[in-house]
Motif scaffolding. Structure first.
Motif, PDB file in Angstrom:
ATOM      1  N   MET A   1       0.842  -1.201   0.000  1.00 30.95           N
ATOM      2  CA  MET A   1       0.000   0.000   0.000  1.00 30.95           C
ATOM      3  C   MET A   1       0.878   1.253   0.000  1.00 30.95           C
ATOM      4  SD  MET A   1      -2.875   1.097   2.808  1.00 30.95           S
ATOM      5  CE  MET A   1      -3.632   2.734   2.801  1.00 30.95           C
ATOM      6  N   GLY A   2       1.901   1.263   0.839  1.00 26.48           N
ATOM      7  CA  GLY A   2       2.836   2.386   0.835  1.00 26.48           C
ATOM      8  C   GLY A   2       3.547   2.519  -0.493  1.00 26.48           C
ATOM      9  N   ALA A   3       3.959   1.381  -1.067  1.00 25.22           N
ATOM     10  CA  ALA A   3       4.631   1.399  -2.368  1.00 25.22           C
ATOM     11  C   ALA A   3       3.701   1.899  -3.459  1.00 25.22           C
ATOM     12  CB  ALA A   3       5.138  -0.008  -2.704  1.00 25.22           C
TER      13      ALA A   3
ATOM     14  N   ALA B   1       4.086   0.885 -13.531  1.00 25.01           N
ATOM     15  CA  ALA B   1       3.232  -0.297 -13.388  1.00 25.01           C
ATOM     16  C   ALA B   1       3.845  -1.506 -14.092  1.00 25.01           C
ATOM     17  CB  ALA B   1       1.840   0.000 -13.944  1.00 25.01           C
ATOM     18  N   TYR B   2       4.480  -1.277 -15.227  1.00 25.79           N
ATOM     19  CA  TYR B   2       5.218  -2.346 -15.918  1.00 25.79           C
ATOM     20  C   TYR B   2       6.236  -2.979 -14.971  1.00 25.79           C
ATOM     21  CZ  TYR B   2       4.659  -3.046 -21.001  1.00 25.79           C
ATOM     22  OH  TYR B   2       4.256  -3.458 -22.236  1.00 25.79           O
ATOM     23  N   MET B   3       6.979  -2.137 -14.248  1.00 27.13           N
ATOM     24  CA  MET B   3       7.996  -2.638 -13.318  1.00 27.13           C
ATOM     25  C   MET B   3       7.351  -3.449 -12.201  1.00 27.13           C
ATOM     26  SD  MET B   3      10.244   0.857 -12.994  1.00 27.13           S
ATOM     27  CE  MET B   3      10.376   1.950 -14.409  1.00 27.13           C
ATOM     28  N   MET B   4       6.214  -2.969 -11.701  1.00 28.02           N
ATOM     29  CA  MET B   4       5.513  -3.693 -10.642  1.00 28.02           C
ATOM     30  C   MET B   4       5.056  -5.068 -11.125  1.00 28.02           C
ATOM     31  SD  MET B   4       5.268  -2.218  -7.671  1.00 28.02           S
ATOM     32  CE  MET B   4       5.239  -0.644  -6.804  1.00 28.02           C
TER      33      MET B   4
ATOM     34  N   GLU C   1      13.688 -13.905 -13.556  1.00 29.61           N
ATOM     35  CA  GLU C   1      13.865 -13.009 -14.698  1.00 29.61           C
ATOM     36  C   GLU C   1      13.026 -11.740 -14.553  1.00 29.61           C
ATOM     37  OE1 GLU C   1      13.545 -13.065 -19.601  1.00 29.61           O
ATOM     38  OE2 GLU C   1      12.885 -14.791 -18.416  1.00 29.61           O
ATOM     39  N   GLY C   2      11.831 -11.872 -13.975  1.00 28.11           N
ATOM     40  CA  GLY C   2      10.970 -10.703 -13.812  1.00 28.11           C
ATOM     41  C   GLY C   2      11.591  -9.668 -12.886  1.00 28.11           C
ATOM     42  N   TYR C   3      12.214 -10.134 -11.816  1.00 28.03           N
ATOM     43  CA  TYR C   3      12.889  -9.215 -10.883  1.00 28.03           C
ATOM     44  C   TYR C   3      13.984  -8.433 -11.604  1.00 28.03           C
ATOM     45  CZ  TYR C   3      15.718  -7.802  -6.808  1.00 28.03           C
ATOM     46  OH  TYR C   3      16.431  -7.091  -5.887  1.00 28.03           O
ATOM     47  N   THR C   4      14.835  -9.150 -12.318  1.00 28.73           N
ATOM     48  CA  THR C   4      15.918  -8.494 -13.056  1.00 28.73           C
ATOM     49  C   THR C   4      15.355  -7.543 -14.108  1.00 28.73           C
ATOM     50  OG1 THR C   4      17.400 -10.373 -12.698  1.00 28.73           O
ATOM     51  CG2 THR C   4      17.925  -8.906 -14.529  1.00 28.73           C
TER      52      THR C   4
ATOM     53  N   LEU D   1      11.036  -0.549  -2.930  1.00 33.31           N
ATOM     54  CA  LEU D   1      10.595  -1.175  -1.683  1.00 33.31           C
ATOM     55  C   LEU D   1      10.195  -2.624  -1.907  1.00 33.31           C
ATOM     56  CD1 LEU D   1       9.626  -1.230   1.268  1.00 33.31           C
ATOM     57  CD2 LEU D   1       7.486  -0.174   0.505  1.00 33.31           C
ATOM     58  N   VAL D   2       9.391  -2.875  -2.947  1.00 30.98           N
ATOM     59  CA  VAL D   2       8.976  -4.256  -3.236  1.00 30.98           C
ATOM     60  C   VAL D   2      10.193  -5.109  -3.582  1.00 30.98           C
ATOM     61  CG1 VAL D   2       7.585  -5.719  -4.756  1.00 30.98           C
ATOM     62  CG2 VAL D   2       6.668  -3.533  -3.968  1.00 30.98           C
ATOM     63  N   ALA D   3      11.134  -4.539  -4.335  1.00 31.43           N
ATOM     64  CA  ALA D   3      12.342  -5.288  -4.688  1.00 31.43           C
ATOM     65  C   ALA D   3      13.196  -5.582  -3.454  1.00 31.43           C
ATOM     66  CB  ALA D   3      13.156  -4.501  -5.719  1.00 31.43           C
ATOM     67  N   ARG D   4      13.305  -4.608  -2.550  1.00 32.92           N
ATOM     68  CA  ARG D   4      14.099  -4.793  -1.338  1.00 32.92           C
ATOM     69  C   ARG D   4      13.506  -5.910  -0.466  1.00 32.92           C
ATOM     70  NH1 ARG D   4      18.562  -4.583  -0.625  1.00 32.92           N
ATOM     71  NH2 ARG D   4      19.088  -2.369  -0.744  1.00 32.92           N
ATOM     72  N   MET D   5      12.179  -5.963  -0.380  1.00 35.81           N
ATOM     73  CA  MET D   5      11.512  -6.961   0.458  1.00 35.81           C
ATOM     74  C   MET D   5      11.119  -8.208  -0.339  1.00 35.81           C
ATOM     75  SD  MET D   5      11.632  -5.212   3.197  1.00 35.81           S
ATOM     76  CE  MET D   5      10.669  -6.190   4.345  1.00 35.81           C
TER      77      MET D   5
END
Length: 635
Positions: A239-241, A333-336, A350-353, A280-284
């Motif tokens: 939600m914060g992200a 949104a693409y990145m999310m 692969e999606g993360y990278t 944030l999503v990537a970090r967690m």
């Protein structure tokens, strides 16, 4: 690599120096000092990237997390404490390079764009504060440190969006951005508290270690409404992200943020505020994968809808900065989505990278688009496409660099956007064909609305300009050339060799089947835009008239601002805030007022006893002695 702390310290020193010394510094001197400070941070960031990726970062073939600096700030118990430090890993080092590079280009560009503006020194001080806030966020060693800098980013954006504080629309936009993101940040804070309460730590190293085993073991039980504590915590973090990265329905602040100076728009949209949610999503990410995989599904679908929703709206906008704002929403949104469809390790990740790669490439071509738009606005003194046309012969450098950025965001090879967008589409195709189809359509829409923008600015019917348009000064077009060069080459980096979900390098490669489909839909979007907008015609008007209802709704952003106005004014204010205000005014205040009145009346009643007359005190004393004496003898 303890020197990395200076990457963050230099901007905050610049902020304090420029802010406190603004009365004594000449405007241009303040700008040069601020730019020089950011140049120092940029050089240190590049040196840090070199040391991390090629000298110290790899341990046993895996890029490790290195704590370059740490100091305890607050301690709550034996285990729970908040530190301030610098954490280096592939994504934080990558973000250091992105933030400082784009910020340096914005600083240089602003020397020309903001020349003569009232508050020039204040502007450069705020740019330094913004850069400091974002740099502190990406190198945070724990989630509470991230939250502190997260809020500093929000405060900085409020000050920069509302830089023209005498302009009512700018003030309203800054308040809107601040309030909407604060609402989302409340969820972020509650998520942090749930997470830390259950795991006993704020530290990223402990939270993400061993496939997030700490979170899995401590937060797997049922919690509330059938969902585990991990699901609630990670949903609230998202939600914060979503608020910071302007995901639907919390996207409404971002288009209005265009009221700030155009270089600020480039900084917010390219490398700082809006990508904080993705970071944030990537970090967690290990927690999402192992402790709350259902939340990744939520992220995927929210991202896919937001990408399509924003792309459709961008087609109808006439303010060039608002077109780019909705483009940003769609690309973030693409990145999310890429994070949502990813797993851990190797090709599963692969999606993360791909998400981090698109964040990297998008930073440069989106900054280029905004700075190019700023050069156009600087030349014609308007944001509206109706006041533009045929500018290519007056502004050749801006024209070519803007075209490069449009080709990159449209996914046309060999520009950088092609490589990063292809990897996102490939990851989506492997995970969910429906999500892939949505992103594929969005790719075509992106090419269409970007070349609609390009043709209406640089081609089409030439307008009668009040003043002869001219190319921006060198201090403005040199950053355009640098960003255009980066847009041309950075897509060719072997990104998966440096950034992956588990730290282990792998070879991503290009899926030529998906890449071909992506390029074809991009070319189709460009071709349609060329047919509609390269030359002046009535085709766009006829198409808009044919789809009048849908076009009108899209041009009004599907009335989401009106929906939020209804929700806040009619529901929250009237049904929630008003009863609470009545209770506060009549019950709480009434009780306190009654206690005060009773105390006052009691004081008035006993006031004669404190008359100050010696005779009265003597009489009371005698009677008191008599009463006590009688009482003693009787008892």
């Amino acid at each position: 690599m303890g020197f990395t702390v200076y990457i963050i310290l230099v901007p905050i020193v610049m902020f304090l120096f420029l802010s406190l010394g603004s009365k004594w510094l000449k405007p241009r001197t303040a700008g040069i000092i601020g730019t020089a400070g950011m140049a120092v941070s940029t050089l240190l960031s590049y040196f840090t990237a070199y040391r991390y990726f090629f000298v110290e970062g790899q341990q046993n073939g895996v890029y490790a997390k290195i704590t370059a600096f740490t100091a305890e700030w607050l301690r709550f118990g034996d285990k729970l404490h908040i530190d301030m430090g610098v954490l280096l890993d592939p994504i934080s080092v990558m973000m250091l390079v992105v933030i400082t590079t784009v910020s340096l280009m914005v600083h240089l560009y602003s020397l020309g764009y903001m020349k003569g503006e009232v508050g020039f020194q204040r502007y450069f001080g705020l740019l330094s504060l913004f850069s400091f806030s974002m740099l502190g966020l990406v190198v945070a060693t724990n989630i509470f440190q991230m939250y502190i800098f997260w809020e500093l980013v929000g405060a900085s954006s409020y000050l920069l969006i509302g830089f023209y504080y005498t302009k009512p629309t700018a003030v309203a936009a800054s308040k809107k951005a601040f309030i909407v993101t604060r609402f989302a940040d409340l969820g972020f804070l509650i998520g942090i508290l749930i997470l830390s309460f259950n795991t006993g730590t704020f530290d990223f190293g402990l939270l993400t270690a061993d496939n997030a085993s700490l979170a899995v073991t401590t937060m797997s039980g049922g919690s509330f409404l059938g969902l585990s504590a991990a699901t609630w915590a990670m949903s609230l973090l998202f939600m914060g992200a979503a608020g910071k990265s302007a995901m639907f329905p919390l996207h409404i602040w971002l288009p209005d943020a265009m009221e700030g100076p155009t270089p600020v728009s480039a900084l917010i949209h390219a490398a700082t505020m809006v990508v904080a949610g993705v970071f944030l999503v990537a970090r967690m990410f290990p927690l999402y994968v192992f402790a709350a995989p259902d939340v990744l599904t939520l992220i995927t679908y929210v991202g896919a809808f937001t990408a399509l929703f924003a792309a459709v709206i961008a087609i109808t906008q006439t303010d060039i900065k608002r077109v780019l704002a909705f483009s940003t929403i769609s690309q973030i949104a693409y990145m999310m989505v890429a994070l949502g469809v990813s797993g851990m390790g190797g090709h599963a990740g692969e999606g993360y990278t791909a998400s981090m790669f698109h964040l990297f490439t998008h930073a440069f071509f989106k900054a280029l688009l905004f700075l190019g738009a700023g050069a156009v606005i600087h030349a014609v003194h308007s944001n509206e496409m109706e006041n533009m046309g045929g500018l290519r012969k007056y502004m050749p450098v801006t024209h070519i660099t803007f075209l490069i950025a449009c080709l990159a965001i449209s996914g046309i090879p060999p520009f950088s956007g092609f490589f990063s967008k292809d990897e996102i589409l490939s990851a989506a195709f492997q995970h969910d064909k429906f999500i892939f189809a949505v992103l594929w359509v969005v790719a075509g829409l992106t090419a269409f609305y970007m070349f609609r923008l390009y043709y209406r600015i640089f081609w089409g019917a030439e307008r009668r300009y009040d003043k002869h348009p001219h190319e921006a000064p060198a201090v403005m077009y040199v950053p355009l050339i640098v960003l255009a060069a980066l847009t041309c080459v950075c897509g060719m980096l072997p990104f998966s060799k440096f950034v992956s979900s588990d730290g282990a390098p792998f070879s991503a490669g290009i899926n030529w089947g998906i890449a071909s489909a992506s390029v074809l839909v991009g070319i189709a979007g460009i071709a349609v835009a060329t047919w509609f907008y390269k030359k002046a015609s009535d085709r766009p008007a006829r198409a808009a008239a044919k789809w009048a209802g849908f076009w009108d709704a899209a041009s009004h952003k599907f009335y989401m601002d009106e929906v939020w106005q209804f929700v806040t004014k009619k529901i929250i204010f009237r049904c929630v805030s008003r009863p609470i205000a009545w209770f506060d005014r009549h019950v709480i205040d009434g009780t306190m007022n009654a206690l005060g009145t009773m105390t006052e009346k009691a004081s008035e009643t006993i006031e004669p006893v404190q008359s100050g007359k010696v005779q009265t005190y003597a009489l009371v004393f005698v009677f008191s002695v008599l009463i006590i004496t009688v009482g003693v003898f009787l008892l």
